[in-house]
Scaffold this motif. Structure first.
Motif, PDB file in Angstrom:
ATOM      1  N   TYR A  65       0.813  -1.218   0.000  1.00  0.00           N
ATOM      2  CA  TYR A  65       0.000   0.000   0.000  1.00  0.00           C
ATOM      3  C   TYR A  65       0.847   1.269   0.000  1.00  0.00           C
ATOM      4  N   ARG A  66       2.112   1.171   0.396  1.00  0.00           N
ATOM      5  CA  ARG A  66       2.980   2.335   0.274  1.00  0.00           C
ATOM      6  C   ARG A  66       3.325   2.602  -1.186  1.00  0.00           C
ATOM      7  N   ARG A  67       3.181   1.587  -2.036  1.00  0.00           N
ATOM      8  CA  ARG A  67       3.558   1.708  -3.439  1.00  0.00           C
ATOM      9  C   ARG A  67       2.346   1.883  -4.347  1.00  0.00           C
ATOM     10  N   TRP A  68       1.243   1.217  -4.023  1.00  0.00           N
ATOM     11  CA  TRP A  68       0.037   1.264  -4.844  1.00  0.00           C
ATOM     12  C   TRP A  68      -1.167   1.533  -3.945  1.00  0.00           C
ATOM     13  N   PRO A  69      -2.042   2.462  -4.334  1.00  0.00           N
ATOM     14  CA  PRO A  69      -3.182   2.798  -3.474  1.00  0.00           C
ATOM     15  C   PRO A  69      -4.238   1.696  -3.419  1.00  0.00           C
ATOM     16  N   ASN A  70      -4.284   0.835  -4.447  1.00  0.00           N
ATOM     17  CA  ASN A  70      -5.300  -0.223  -4.482  1.00  0.00           C
ATOM     18  C   ASN A  70      -4.858  -1.319  -5.455  1.00  0.00           C
ATOM     19  N   LYS A  71      -5.664  -2.362  -5.530  1.00  0.00           N
ATOM     20  CA  LYS A  71      -5.317  -3.495  -6.386  1.00  0.00           C
ATOM     21  C   LYS A  71      -5.340  -3.109  -7.856  1.00  0.00           C
ATOM     22  N   GLU A  72      -6.261  -2.249  -8.261  1.00  0.00           N
ATOM     23  CA  GLU A  72      -6.354  -1.852  -9.667  1.00  0.00           C
ATOM     24  C   GLU A  72      -5.054  -1.184 -10.130  1.00  0.00           C
ATOM     25  N   ALA A  73      -4.516  -0.301  -9.302  1.00  0.00           N
ATOM     26  CA  ALA A  73      -3.264   0.373  -9.659  1.00  0.00           C
ATOM     27  C   ALA A  73      -2.112  -0.629  -9.768  1.00  0.00           C
ATOM     28  N   LEU A  74      -2.109  -1.619  -8.894  1.00  0.00           N
ATOM     29  CA  LEU A  74      -1.079  -2.658  -8.952  1.00  0.00           C
ATOM     30  C   LEU A  74      -1.200  -3.464 -10.233  1.00  0.00           C
ATOM     31  N   LEU A  75      -2.431  -3.788 -10.644  1.00  0.00           N
ATOM     32  CA  LEU A  75      -2.632  -4.551 -11.869  1.00  0.00           C
ATOM     33  C   LEU A  75      -2.169  -3.772 -13.097  1.00  0.00           C
ATOM     34  N   ILE A  76      -2.417  -2.472 -13.104  1.00  0.00           N
ATOM     35  CA  ILE A  76      -1.970  -1.650 -14.228  1.00  0.00           C
ATOM     36  C   ILE A  76      -0.449  -1.650 -14.316  1.00  0.00           C
ATOM     37  N   ASP A  77       0.230  -1.523 -13.188  1.00  0.00           N
ATOM     38  CA  ASP A  77       1.690  -1.569 -13.201  1.00  0.00           C
ATOM     39  C   ASP A  77       2.182  -2.946 -13.632  1.00  0.00           C
ATOM     40  N   VAL A  79       0.711  -4.767 -15.863  1.00  0.00           N
ATOM     41  CA  VAL A  79       0.608  -4.744 -17.326  1.00  0.00           C
ATOM     42  C   VAL A  79       1.819  -4.045 -17.931  1.00  0.00           C
ATOM     43  N   LEU A  80       2.210  -2.918 -17.345  1.00  0.00           N
ATOM     44  CA  LEU A  80       3.371  -2.177 -17.842  1.00  0.00           C
ATOM     45  C   LEU A  80       4.644  -3.020 -17.748  1.00  0.00           C
ATOM     46  N   ALA A  81       4.822  -3.691 -16.617  1.00  0.00           N
ATOM     47  CA  ALA A  81       6.014  -4.521 -16.433  1.00  0.00           C
ATOM     48  C   ALA A  81       6.018  -5.702 -17.386  1.00  0.00           C
ATOM     49  N   MET A  82       4.837  -6.249 -17.640  1.00  0.00           N
ATOM     50  CA  MET A  82       4.702  -7.398 -18.523  1.00  0.00           C
ATOM     51  C   MET A  82       5.102  -7.024 -19.944  1.00  0.00           C
ATOM     52  N   LYS A  83       4.741  -5.849 -20.378  1.00  0.00           N
ATOM     53  CA  LYS A  83       5.029  -5.430 -21.740  1.00  0.00           C
ATOM     54  C   LYS A  83       6.495  -5.064 -21.928  1.00  0.00           C
ATOM     55  N   GLY A  84       7.148  -4.604 -20.870  1.00  0.00           N
ATOM     56  CA  GLY A  84       8.565  -4.283 -20.982  1.00  0.00           C
ATOM     57  C   GLY A  84       8.780  -2.951 -21.680  1.00  0.00           C
ATOM     58  N   MET A 130     -11.189   1.947 -15.888  1.00  0.00           N
ATOM     59  CA  MET A 130     -10.117   0.982 -16.086  1.00  0.00           C
ATOM     60  C   MET A 130      -9.753   0.859 -17.566  1.00  0.00           C
ATOM     61  N   THR A 131     -10.767   0.955 -18.422  1.00  0.00           N
ATOM     62  CA  THR A 131     -10.486   0.926 -19.863  1.00  0.00           C
ATOM     63  C   THR A 131      -9.628   2.122 -20.260  1.00  0.00           C
ATOM     64  N   ARG A 132      -9.953   3.289 -19.728  1.00  0.00           N
ATOM     65  CA  ARG A 132      -9.187   4.498 -20.033  1.00  0.00           C
ATOM     66  C   ARG A 132      -7.739   4.356 -19.567  1.00  0.00           C
ATOM     67  N   VAL A 133      -7.553   3.814 -18.371  1.00  0.00           N
ATOM     68  CA  VAL A 133      -6.205   3.644 -17.841  1.00  0.00           C
ATOM     69  C   VAL A 133      -5.417   2.658 -18.699  1.00  0.00           C
ATOM     70  N   TYR A 134      -6.062   1.552 -19.082  1.00  0.00           N
ATOM     71  CA  TYR A 134      -5.379   0.543 -19.890  1.00  0.00           C
ATOM     72  C   TYR A 134      -4.996   1.122 -21.258  1.00  0.00           C
ATOM     73  N   GLN A 135      -5.920   1.883 -21.852  1.00  0.00           N
ATOM     74  CA  GLN A 135      -5.605   2.504 -23.141  1.00  0.00           C
ATOM     75  C   GLN A 135      -4.417   3.447 -23.004  1.00  0.00           C
ATOM     76  N   GLY A 136      -4.305   4.100 -21.847  1.00  0.00           N
ATOM     77  CA  GLY A 136      -3.157   4.962 -21.612  1.00  0.00           C
ATOM     78  C   GLY A 136      -1.852   4.183 -21.545  1.00  0.00           C
ATOM     79  N   VAL A 137      -1.943   2.917 -21.111  1.00  0.00           N
ATOM     80  CA  VAL A 137      -0.754   2.062 -21.052  1.00  0.00           C
ATOM     81  C   VAL A 137      -0.287   1.679 -22.454  1.00  0.00           C
ATOM     82  N   VAL A 138      -1.242   1.295 -23.312  1.00  0.00           N
ATOM     83  CA  VAL A 138      -0.856   0.764 -24.625  1.00  0.00           C
ATOM     84  C   VAL A 138      -0.727   1.843 -25.705  1.00  0.00           C
ATOM     85  N   GLU A 139      -1.295   3.011 -25.475  1.00  0.00           N
ATOM     86  CA  GLU A 139      -1.273   4.047 -26.508  1.00  0.00           C
ATOM     87  C   GLU A 139       0.136   4.469 -26.914  1.00  0.00           C
TER      88      GLU A 139
END
Length: 206
Positions: A65-77, A79-84, A130-139
């Motif tokens: 929780y010091r790094r991510w405010p919630n599970k959704e934010a952790l999942l987005i990160d 995704v970012l780590a997975m893509k490299g 969540m869709t908006r956040v994910y699109q921000g990851v892949v855009e």
């Protein structure tokens, strides 16, 4: 004999982020890797809890929780780590730059990551936010490939009337399908990026 769990308070300062102290990349990686392992073992994103991730990573919940405010934010990160990191186009050849981008989606851990992505999708698209956040990851990745295609149009390597967005979809869709579902087992993994790009360029080339 009772098993003792190491609490976050017992972890050295490298697992903390105090004033002026950089947070530990090692701990970040362990937490994200724990998410990957839980998802690839068959658990859904909805079923995974911060408690489960903390236990798998060997840290306390407070560390997460010091790094991510919630599970959704952790999942987005995750995704970012997975893509490299994004490969840098060399700008010498449209074909070679496209091959580099597609090959980056087919990394050595694609079998595990394919399962992870399949489990993440319901979570990522369950809400507009969540869709908006994910699109921000892949855009940013799409924009790199757009730049390659637009450069090819400008140089005359690609057709002047090429639909750039549709071409992006044709290049990324099969890659995602093979990574997640192994949709067509008759398509070999070897030289996948080269074969896909060459196939698409048969219709896209000037």
């Amino acid at each position: 004999m009772e098993t003792m769990t190491l609490s976050v308070d017992a972890v050295p300062d490298q697992d903390r982020k105090g004033p002026g102290r950089p947070r530990s990349a090692r701990v970040d990686e362990a937490i994200v890797e724990a998410v990957f392992e839980l998802l690839s073992s068959g658990q859904s994103a909805d079923a995974i809890s911060i408690e489960a991730v903390a236990a798998k990573a060997g840290v306390g919940k407070a560390t997460i929780y010091r790094r991510w405010p919630n599970k959704e934010a952790l999942l987005i990160d995750a995704v970012l780590a997975m893509k490299g990191p994004l490969p840098e186009p060399r700008g010498e050849s449209v074909r070679e730059d496209l091959v580099t981008q597609v090959a980056a989606m087919r990394n050595k851990r694609m079998a595990q990551y394919g399962k992870v992505t399949a489990c993440l999708m319901p979570e990522l698209f369950k809400s507009g936010e969540m869709t908006r956040v994910y699109q921000g990851v892949v855009e940013p990745r799409r924009e790199v490939m757009r730049g390659i295609l637009r450069r090819g149009i400008a140089s005359g390597e690609l057709r002047a009337d090429l639909d750039v967005e549709l071409c992006l979809l044709v290049l990324s869709g099969p890659t995602l399908a093979q990574n997640m579902l192994r949709w067509n087992p008759n398509v070999p993994d070897e030289n996948f990026a080269e074969n896909l790009v060459d196939f698409v360029l048969q219709g896209a080339s000037a």
